[in-house]
Enzyme design. Structure first.
Site, PDB file in Angstrom:
ATOM      1  N   SER A   1       0.851  -1.195   0.000  1.00  0.00           N
ATOM      2  CA  SER A   1       0.000   0.000   0.000  1.00  0.00           C
ATOM      3  C   SER A   1       0.885   1.243   0.000  1.00  0.00           C
ATOM      4  O   SER A   1       2.098   1.169   0.230  1.00  0.00           O
ATOM      5  CB  SER A   1      -0.897   0.011   1.247  1.00  0.00           C
ATOM      6  OG  SER A   1      -0.112   0.277   2.404  1.00  0.00           O
TER       7      SER A   1
ATOM      8  N   SER B   1     -10.866 -10.085   5.090  1.00  0.00           N
ATOM      9  CA  SER B   1     -10.429 -10.728   6.339  1.00  0.00           C
ATOM     10  C   SER B   1     -11.625 -11.337   7.051  1.00  0.00           C
ATOM     11  O   SER B   1     -12.742 -10.810   6.983  1.00  0.00           O
ATOM     12  CB  SER B   1      -9.744  -9.700   7.252  1.00  0.00           C
ATOM     13  OG  SER B   1      -8.409  -9.517   6.827  1.00  0.00           O
TER      14      SER B   1
ATOM     15  N   GLY C   1     -10.927  -3.481   7.270  1.00  0.00           N
ATOM     16  CA  GLY C   1     -10.751  -3.381   8.716  1.00  0.00           C
ATOM     17  C   GLY C   1     -11.387  -4.522   9.491  1.00  0.00           C
ATOM     18  O   GLY C   1     -11.845  -5.522   8.920  1.00  0.00           O
TER      19      GLY C   1
ATOM     20  N   ASP D   1      -1.362  -1.682  -3.882  1.00  0.00           N
ATOM     21  CA  ASP D   1      -2.726  -1.745  -3.343  1.00  0.00           C
ATOM     22  C   ASP D   1      -3.281  -0.317  -3.175  1.00  0.00           C
ATOM     23  O   ASP D   1      -2.601   0.547  -2.616  1.00  0.00           O
ATOM     24  CB  ASP D   1      -2.652  -2.454  -1.970  1.00  0.00           C
ATOM     25  CG  ASP D   1      -4.010  -2.835  -1.406  1.00  0.00           C
ATOM     26  OD1 ASP D   1      -4.950  -3.020  -2.198  1.00  0.00           O
ATOM     27  OD2 ASP D   1      -4.110  -2.970  -0.168  1.00  0.00           O
TER      28      ASP D   1
ATOM     29  N   HIS E   1     -12.006  -7.075  -2.167  1.00  0.00           N
ATOM     30  CA  HIS E   1     -11.266  -6.412  -1.082  1.00  0.00           C
ATOM     31  C   HIS E   1     -11.974  -6.704   0.243  1.00  0.00           C
ATOM     32  O   HIS E   1     -13.067  -7.258   0.277  1.00  0.00           O
ATOM     33  CB  HIS E   1     -11.231  -4.899  -1.321  1.00  0.00           C
ATOM     34  CG  HIS E   1     -10.225  -4.498  -2.351  1.00  0.00           C
ATOM     35  ND1 HIS E   1      -9.128  -3.730  -2.061  1.00  0.00           N
ATOM     36  CD2 HIS E   1     -10.135  -4.787  -3.665  1.00  0.00           C
ATOM     37  CE1 HIS E   1      -8.418  -3.552  -3.157  1.00  0.00           C
ATOM     38  NE2 HIS E   1      -9.009  -4.179  -4.152  1.00  0.00           N
ATOM     39  N   GLY E   2     -11.334  -6.277   1.318  1.00  0.00           N
ATOM     40  CA  GLY E   2     -11.980  -6.358   2.636  1.00  0.00           C
ATOM     41  C   GLY E   2     -12.387  -7.769   3.007  1.00  0.00           C
ATOM     42  O   GLY E   2     -13.473  -7.992   3.550  1.00  0.00           O
TER      43      GLY E   2
ATOM     44  N   GLU F   1     -11.331  -0.096  -9.439  1.00  0.00           N
ATOM     45  CA  GLU F   1     -12.413  -0.371  -8.480  1.00  0.00           C
ATOM     46  C   GLU F   1     -13.658   0.405  -8.851  1.00  0.00           C
ATOM     47  O   GLU F   1     -13.598   1.589  -9.200  1.00  0.00           O
ATOM     48  CB  GLU F   1     -11.976  -0.013  -7.046  1.00  0.00           C
ATOM     49  CG  GLU F   1     -13.080  -0.276  -6.016  1.00  0.00           C
ATOM     50  CD  GLU F   1     -12.593  -0.244  -4.556  1.00  0.00           C
ATOM     51  OE1 GLU F   1     -11.393  -0.482  -4.316  1.00  0.00           O
ATOM     52  OE2 GLU F   1     -13.415   0.019  -3.675  1.00  0.00           O
TER      53      GLU F   1
ATOM     54  N   ILE G   1      -6.437  -9.791   1.795  1.00  0.00           N
ATOM     55  CA  ILE G   1      -6.467 -10.051   3.244  1.00  0.00           C
ATOM     56  C   ILE G   1      -5.308  -9.309   3.912  1.00  0.00           C
ATOM     57  O   ILE G   1      -4.141  -9.574   3.605  1.00  0.00           O
ATOM     58  CB  ILE G   1      -6.347 -11.572   3.513  1.00  0.00           C
ATOM     59  CG1 ILE G   1      -7.550 -12.303   2.887  1.00  0.00           C
ATOM     60  CG2 ILE G   1      -6.250 -11.855   5.020  1.00  0.00           C
ATOM     61  CD1 ILE G   1      -7.424 -13.805   2.842  1.00  0.00           C
TER      62      ILE G   1
ATOM     63  N   ASP H   1      -7.254   3.292  -7.596  1.00  0.00           N
ATOM     64  CA  ASP H   1      -8.504   3.332  -6.844  1.00  0.00           C
ATOM     65  C   ASP H   1      -9.205   4.660  -7.073  1.00  0.00           C
ATOM     66  O   ASP H   1      -8.968   5.644  -6.379  1.00  0.00           O
ATOM     67  CB  ASP H   1      -8.222   3.114  -5.350  1.00  0.00           C
ATOM     68  CG  ASP H   1      -9.517   3.064  -4.542  1.00  0.00           C
ATOM     69  OD1 ASP H   1     -10.596   3.316  -5.130  1.00  0.00           O
ATOM     70  OD2 ASP H   1      -9.453   2.774  -3.338  1.00  0.00           O
TER      71      ASP H   1
HETATM   72  P1  13P Z   1      -9.109  -6.445   5.109  1.00  0.00           P
HETATM   73  O1  13P Z   1      -9.095  -5.190   5.901  1.00  0.00           O
HETATM   74  O2  13P Z   1     -10.420  -7.154   5.213  1.00  0.00           O
HETATM   75  O3  13P Z   1      -7.984  -7.351   5.438  1.00  0.00           O
HETATM   76  O4  13P Z   1      -8.970  -6.034   3.558  1.00  0.00           O
HETATM   77  C1  13P Z   1      -7.707  -5.799   2.994  1.00  0.00           C
HETATM   78  C2  13P Z   1      -7.780  -5.155   1.669  1.00  0.00           C
HETATM   79  O5  13P Z   1      -8.810  -5.068   1.026  1.00  0.00           O
HETATM   80  C3  13P Z   1      -6.530  -4.621   1.132  1.00  0.00           C
HETATM   81  O6  13P Z   1      -6.723  -3.960  -0.081  1.00  0.00           O
HETATM   82  O1  G3H Z   2      -7.031  -1.736   2.257  1.00  0.00           O
HETATM   83  C1  G3H Z   2      -6.023  -1.336   2.803  1.00  0.00           C
HETATM   84  C2  G3H Z   2      -5.005  -2.291   3.311  1.00  0.00           C
HETATM   85  O2  G3H Z   2      -5.458  -2.987   4.438  1.00  0.00           O
HETATM   86  C3  G3H Z   2      -3.713  -1.576   3.548  1.00  0.00           C
HETATM   87  O3  G3H Z   2      -3.803  -0.774   4.673  1.00  0.00           O
HETATM   88  O4  G3H Z   2      -3.224   1.494   3.814  1.00  0.00           O
HETATM   89  O5  G3H Z   2      -3.032   0.929   6.252  1.00  0.00           O
HETATM   90  O6  G3H Z   2      -1.398  -0.027   4.622  1.00  0.00           O
HETATM   91  P1  G3H Z   2      -2.799   0.501   4.847  1.00  0.00           P
HETATM   92 ZN    ZN Z   3      -8.623  -2.976  -0.186  1.00  0.00          ZN
END
Ligand code: 13P
Ligand code: G3H
Ligand code: ZN
Length: 315
Positions: free
Chosen positions: A48, A213, A180, A81, A210-211, A133, A254, A103
């Site tokens: 990122s 987790s 998150g 990312d 995305h997202g 996206e 993730i 993005d």
């Molecule tokens: P999480 O916050 O669910 O791990 O998603 C990560 C993500 O989308 C990174 O681009």
């Molecule tokens: O979606 C974002 C990722 O979890 C990366 O997070 O921007 O805090 O490194 P970050």
């Molecule tokens: Zn993401």
């Protein structure tokens, strides 16, 4: 071996999803490679904007090149990312990345197409591929804040128009997830109906989730028992990954779950050994726990065990 994200997607489409894991430091890098070798899975390393500036953007490049040396059987792509235009251009010109994500999801539709098109043209000229996206996830990203209530799912009809006009190579869709540890407040689920409609209009086209987790409840309980305060954290059911893969999702992002592993290991370590202060002691435990976590995720994604077939296809 660094390969293009495109190649990984071609081989995975409809069968399994590739785990896209964010890294920020040495311990995560070692744990990630170890876990993917142990589970014989291809993977995508995500960097990122925040990770690039955490130490120095060249530091992560050097870590990845060295890990590639140490683990010669690893097959992976390197991906930016949630990039903005300037960061995408920097990564494209670096010659190191396999792919970038632009993005533009927070922009008006036409502007999202325009900025994506500019990045696609620059990336394709250098042999990189582009993730874009459309739609808005809930939760918090570095430069985009979207409350859960305002989250907008991807419109399938618009997705087709967007892909055609922007020329992007894969599309991150909003189908109910958010970034998150606090993804869902009440009853929830992935919107497979929306995903199926997108796939119908874009058959064979790689989609990204995305997202993703899962925010394991036992992990949250251990963190809280060791002094943490993560009330009400909830994530995506990892048993749903394979269904998403069948509907065209080839990349599943993730990050948060890995942060929870780090938090649990360090909180428990310093609770149990208050007299210790050598950073390598919890660091070693973390690398090993992170590797196990990655191998577990790869099994859920269906990417575990795919390296042999992939090698044959790449030969
Ligand atoms: P999480 O916050 O669910 O791990 O998603 C990560 C993500 O989308 C990174 O681009
Ligand atoms: O979606 C974002 C990722 O979890 C990366 O997070 O921007 O805090 O490194 P970050
Ligand atoms: Zn993401």
């Amino acid at each position: 071996m660094i390969v293009t994200t495109k190649k990984l997607f071609e081989l995975a489409y409809g069968k399994y999803a590739i785990g896209a894991y964010n890294i920020n430091n040495l311990e995560q890098t070692m744990g990630l490679f170890r876990g993917c070798i142990d589970s014989q899975a291809p993977f995508i390393i995500q960097i990122s904007k925040g990770a690039r500036s955490f130490t120095h953007k060249k530091m992560l490049e050097a870590l990845i090149r060295t890990a590639d040396d140490i683990f010669p059987n690893a097959i992976f792509a390197v991906h930016l990312d949630h990039g903005d235009e300037a960061t995408c251009m920097d990564c494209i010109n670096s010659g190191f990345y396999s792919s970038v994500m632009i993005d533009g999801s927070g922009l008006p539709y036409e502007q999202n197409i325009e900025v994506t098109r500019r990045i696609v043209d620059a990336a394709h000229a250098r042999g990189l591929v582009v993730e874009a996206e459309l739609g808005q996830l809930g939760g918090v990203e570095e430069h985009v804040q979207v409350s859960e209530a305002e989250a907008k799912l991807t419109n399938p009809e618009q997705a087709k128009d967007f892909v055609t006009r922007s020329g992007c190579d894969s599309l991150a869709c909003a189908i109910g997830t958010s970034h998150g540890a606090f993804k869902f407040s009440g009853s929830q689920g992935l919107h497979f109906d929306v995903l199926a409609e997108i796939q119908k209009r874009l058959p064979g086209f790689p989609l990204v989730m995305h997202g993703s987790s899962s925010v394991p409840q036992d992990e949250v309980a251990r963190i809280n028992a060791a002094g943490g305060k993560l009330g009400g954290a909830k994530g995506v059911d990892e048993e749903q990954f394979k269904r998403a893969a069948e509907l065209g999702v080839t990349k599943i992002n993730i990050d948060t779950d890995g942060r929870l592993v780090w938090t649990r290991v360090h909180r428990e370590f310093f609770r149990d050994y208050p007299e210790k202060f050598d950073l390598r002691d919890p660091g070693k435990i973390f690398m090993s726990e992170y590797a196990k976590f990655i191998a577990h995720k790869n099994a859920k994604l269906g990417s575990a065990g795919q390296i042999r077939m992939l090698k044959a296809a790449l030969a």
